[in-house]
Write a protein that holds these residues in place. Structure first.
Motif, PDB file in Angstrom:
ATOM      1  N   GLU A  11      -3.540   5.607 -14.833  1.00 30.07           N
ATOM      2  CA  GLU A  11      -4.108   4.923 -13.664  1.00 30.07           C
ATOM      3  C   GLU A  11      -4.207   3.410 -13.838  1.00 30.07           C
ATOM      4  OE1 GLU A  11      -8.000   5.388 -10.773  1.00 30.07           O
ATOM      5  OE2 GLU A  11      -8.166   5.972 -12.867  1.00 30.07           O
ATOM      6  N   ASP A  12      -4.599   2.948 -15.007  1.00 26.18           N
ATOM      7  CA  ASP A  12      -4.781   1.511 -15.209  1.00 26.18           C
ATOM      8  C   ASP A  12      -3.455   0.743 -15.215  1.00 26.18           C
ATOM      9  OD1 ASP A  12      -4.144   2.675 -17.693  1.00 26.18           O
ATOM     10  OD2 ASP A  12      -5.158   1.097 -18.806  1.00 26.18           O
ATOM     11  N   MET A  13      -2.331   1.454 -15.221  1.00 28.52           N
ATOM     12  CA  MET A  13      -1.022   0.809 -15.180  1.00 28.52           C
ATOM     13  C   MET A  13      -0.506   0.635 -13.753  1.00 28.52           C
ATOM     14  SD  MET A  13      -0.633   0.225 -18.335  1.00 28.52           S
ATOM     15  CE  MET A  13       1.037  -0.393 -18.353  1.00 28.52           C
ATOM     16  N   LEU A  14      -1.170   1.257 -12.781  1.00 29.35           N
ATOM     17  CA  LEU A  14      -0.757   1.158 -11.385  1.00 29.35           C
ATOM     18  C   LEU A  14      -1.111  -0.213 -10.815  1.00 29.35           C
ATOM     19  CD1 LEU A  14      -2.010   4.614 -10.046  1.00 29.35           C
ATOM     20  CD2 LEU A  14       0.320   3.999 -10.731  1.00 29.35           C
ATOM     21  N   THR A  15      -0.313  -0.656  -9.862  1.00 32.28           N
ATOM     22  CA  THR A  15      -0.642  -1.902  -9.173  1.00 32.28           C
ATOM     23  C   THR A  15      -1.893  -1.691  -8.326  1.00 32.28           C
ATOM     24  OG1 THR A  15       0.657  -1.407  -7.195  1.00 32.28           O
ATOM     25  CG2 THR A  15       1.814  -2.537  -9.014  1.00 32.28           C
ATOM     26  N   ASP A  16      -2.515  -2.775  -7.930  1.00 31.96           N
ATOM     27  CA  ASP A  16      -3.694  -2.725  -7.077  1.00 31.96           C
ATOM     28  C   ASP A  16      -3.375  -1.994  -5.768  1.00 31.96           C
ATOM     29  OD1 ASP A  16      -6.458  -3.509  -6.562  1.00 31.96           O
ATOM     30  OD2 ASP A  16      -5.616  -4.886  -5.062  1.00 31.96           O
ATOM     31  N   ALA A  17      -2.225  -2.296  -5.179  1.00 29.57           N
ATOM     32  CA  ALA A  17      -1.836  -1.663  -3.911  1.00 29.57           C
ATOM     33  C   ALA A  17      -1.658  -0.153  -4.075  1.00 29.57           C
ATOM     34  CB  ALA A  17      -0.557  -2.294  -3.374  1.00 29.57           C
ATOM     35  N   MET A  18      -1.120   0.265  -5.200  1.00 28.07           N
ATOM     36  CA  MET A  18      -0.945   1.704  -5.446  1.00 28.07           C
ATOM     37  C   MET A  18      -2.294   2.396  -5.564  1.00 28.07           C
ATOM     38  SD  MET A  18       2.139   1.797  -8.174  1.00 28.07           S
ATOM     39  CE  MET A  18       3.806   1.356  -7.756  1.00 28.07           C
ATOM     40  N   GLN A  19      -3.228   1.782  -6.292  1.00 31.24           N
ATOM     41  CA  GLN A  19      -4.561   2.357  -6.448  1.00 31.24           C
ATOM     42  C   GLN A  19      -5.275   2.434  -5.100  1.00 31.24           C
ATOM     43  OE1 GLN A  19      -6.636   0.276  -9.585  1.00 31.24           O
ATOM     44  NE2 GLN A  19      -5.195   0.954 -11.130  1.00 31.24           N
TER      45      GLN A  19
END
Length: 147
Positions: A11-19
């Protein structure tokens, strides 16, 4: 047509938009929010970003729903421990497909279970928690899933 490749990403590797897309989808899936406009506003995301990612990003537990998973379990070797573990899994509605167990050494056995999660009454996280609370279980890990 070539097959799409899938990746498991922390999860911490996802972009802000993905989260934020995942947050908006969770709001919509919960039924508390009915409209995309409202969900993206609450999540702090643009509609265009939501539409860009919505069909390509999913929480891991929704990808393994209705699928086969493999659990690796370290179990204390005592009479009835495997039976207790299988009973706990049966209570969730899951269906055990295969069981592989090592010969117990130094009072411990290693079990690998293949489980059909499609009939489960709970989600994958809850299944893992249920297995972890069995007295004889020392460690449980999700080691694979079939998509």
């Amino acid at each position: 047509m070539s097959r799409k490749q899938f990746y498991l990403v922390r999860e911490d590797m996802l972009t802000d938009a993905m989260q934020k897309t995942l947050n908006a989808k969770a709001l919509l899936d919960s039924g508390k929010i009915k409209k995309i406009n409202e969900a993206v506003t609450i999540a702090g995301l643009s509609r265009s970003a939501f539409y860009k990612y919505k069909d390509g990003i999913f929480p891991f537990n929704t990808m393994v729903k209705e699928k086969i998973i493999t659990l690796s379990i370290n179990l204390v070797d005592r009479s009835g421990t495997l039976s207790q573990l299988l009973q706990k899994i049966a209570e969730t509605g899951a269906n055990v497909l295969t069981i592989n167990q090592t010969i117990p050494l130094q009072g411990r056995a290693h079990i690998t279970l293949s489980i059909d999660t499609s009939p489960m009454k709970i989600d994958l996280d809850e299944l893992m928690e249920q297995v972890e609370v069995v007295d004889s279980v020392e460690k449980v890990e999700l080691v694979g899933s079939g998509f």
